[in-house]
Design an enzyme around this catalytic site. Sequence first.
Site, PDB file in Angstrom:
ATOM      1  N   LYS A   1      -9.404   1.320  -2.389  1.00 10.16           N
ATOM      2  CA  LYS A   1      -9.638   0.858  -1.018  1.00 10.16           C
ATOM      3  C   LYS A   1     -11.023   1.278  -0.542  1.00 10.16           C
ATOM      4  O   LYS A   1     -11.398   2.455  -0.640  1.00 10.16           O
ATOM      5  CB  LYS A   1      -8.557   1.434  -0.111  1.00 10.16           C
ATOM      6  CG  LYS A   1      -8.626   0.992   1.346  1.00 10.16           C
ATOM      7  CD  LYS A   1      -7.458   1.622   2.104  1.00 10.16           C
ATOM      8  CE  LYS A   1      -7.429   1.242   3.567  1.00 10.16           C
ATOM      9  NZ  LYS A   1      -6.286   1.877   4.267  1.00 10.16           N
TER      10      LYS A   1
ATOM     11  N   CYS B   1      -5.065  -3.175   3.130  1.00 13.73           N
ATOM     12  CA  CYS B   1      -4.811  -2.814   4.524  1.00 13.73           C
ATOM     13  C   CYS B   1      -6.039  -2.974   5.424  1.00 13.73           C
ATOM     14  O   CYS B   1      -6.422  -4.092   5.756  1.00 13.73           O
ATOM     15  CB  CYS B   1      -4.248  -1.396   4.588  1.00 13.73           C
ATOM     16  SG  CYS B   1      -3.384  -1.017   6.137  1.00 13.73           S
TER      17      CYS B   1
ATOM     18  N   GLU C   1       0.853  -1.191   0.000  1.00 20.05           N
ATOM     19  CA  GLU C   1       0.000   0.000   0.000  1.00 20.05           C
ATOM     20  C   GLU C   1       0.891   1.243   0.000  1.00 20.05           C
ATOM     21  O   GLU C   1       1.953   1.267   0.601  1.00 20.05           O
ATOM     22  CB  GLU C   1      -0.884   0.001   1.256  1.00 20.05           C
ATOM     23  CG  GLU C   1      -1.822   1.197   1.348  1.00 20.05           C
ATOM     24  CD  GLU C   1      -2.622   1.231   2.645  1.00 20.05           C
ATOM     25  OE1 GLU C   1      -3.715   1.819   2.643  1.00 20.05           O
ATOM     26  OE2 GLU C   1      -2.152   0.672   3.664  1.00 20.05           O
TER      27      GLU C   1
END
Length: 285
Positions: free
Chosen positions: A114, A155, A42
Amino acid sequence: MSFKTAAVQMCSGVDPARNVETMVSLVREAASEGAVYIQTPEMTGAIQRDRTGLRSVLKEEAGDLVVREAARLAGELGVYLHVGSTPIALPDGKVANRGFLFGPDGKKICDYDKIHMFDVDLDNGESWRESAVYRPGATARMVDLPFGKLGFAICYDVRFPELFRQQAVAGAEIMSVPAAFTRQTGEAHWEILLRARAIENGLFVIAAAQAGQHEDGRETFGHSMIVDPWGKVLAKAGPAGEAVLIAEIDVAAVSGARARIPNLKNARDFVLDQVVPAGKGGVAA
């Protein structure tokens, strides 16, 4: 089908050009060891806590240095290169935390924004409000590659098992979890969460991470990891510094794990009935 995969661990700074140099070097190393799918962490292109500083280096996708170089590198090396994510400027002034997958021909296969924003207050005084800068994604993404079906997460997404379950039910055999986990949350939950997502869905998890002390003052947990469908850690990096993890993945292990514990097949719909006992505002039956 078996294939060799790599998870690239980095410690990205505030300068995208320097980060790209590091990315290129580590991806070349991974390809030289035979990896055909290579994942970076990320925020590969920049980790910058200061919002003004971050916006000063942002580009829209068409002009982004990480995107351009990753596409070129994938084509040069003939690999599937997955940039875990990098910040991309959006027309509305917000930013996308966007991952990219490039094929061996250098063309973009897909991207993924995300979905879940890290808006938390930690007990060590750290406070994060990703939603103040980033626009959350609204679409889960899965792609059918020659060596297996790959699902996407980034994440904080790892804390939302429904994202993994829906992709597993749809046929995902590998889940990607590039990350920049904080040290505090990583020490407590990183490995547990990755192994749990692998076990409960009977799939491989590949998680390239940011690691160590960054220029902007933050510290990330590292410990990039590749986990098999039975929860076994196939490869694991250390807490800091650059690294290239290599593992041989046999996708047949997915069907084997799901046959041994067929929880995806055994799942049932149910209704939640909340009972309020007498004396708590309810009436005794």
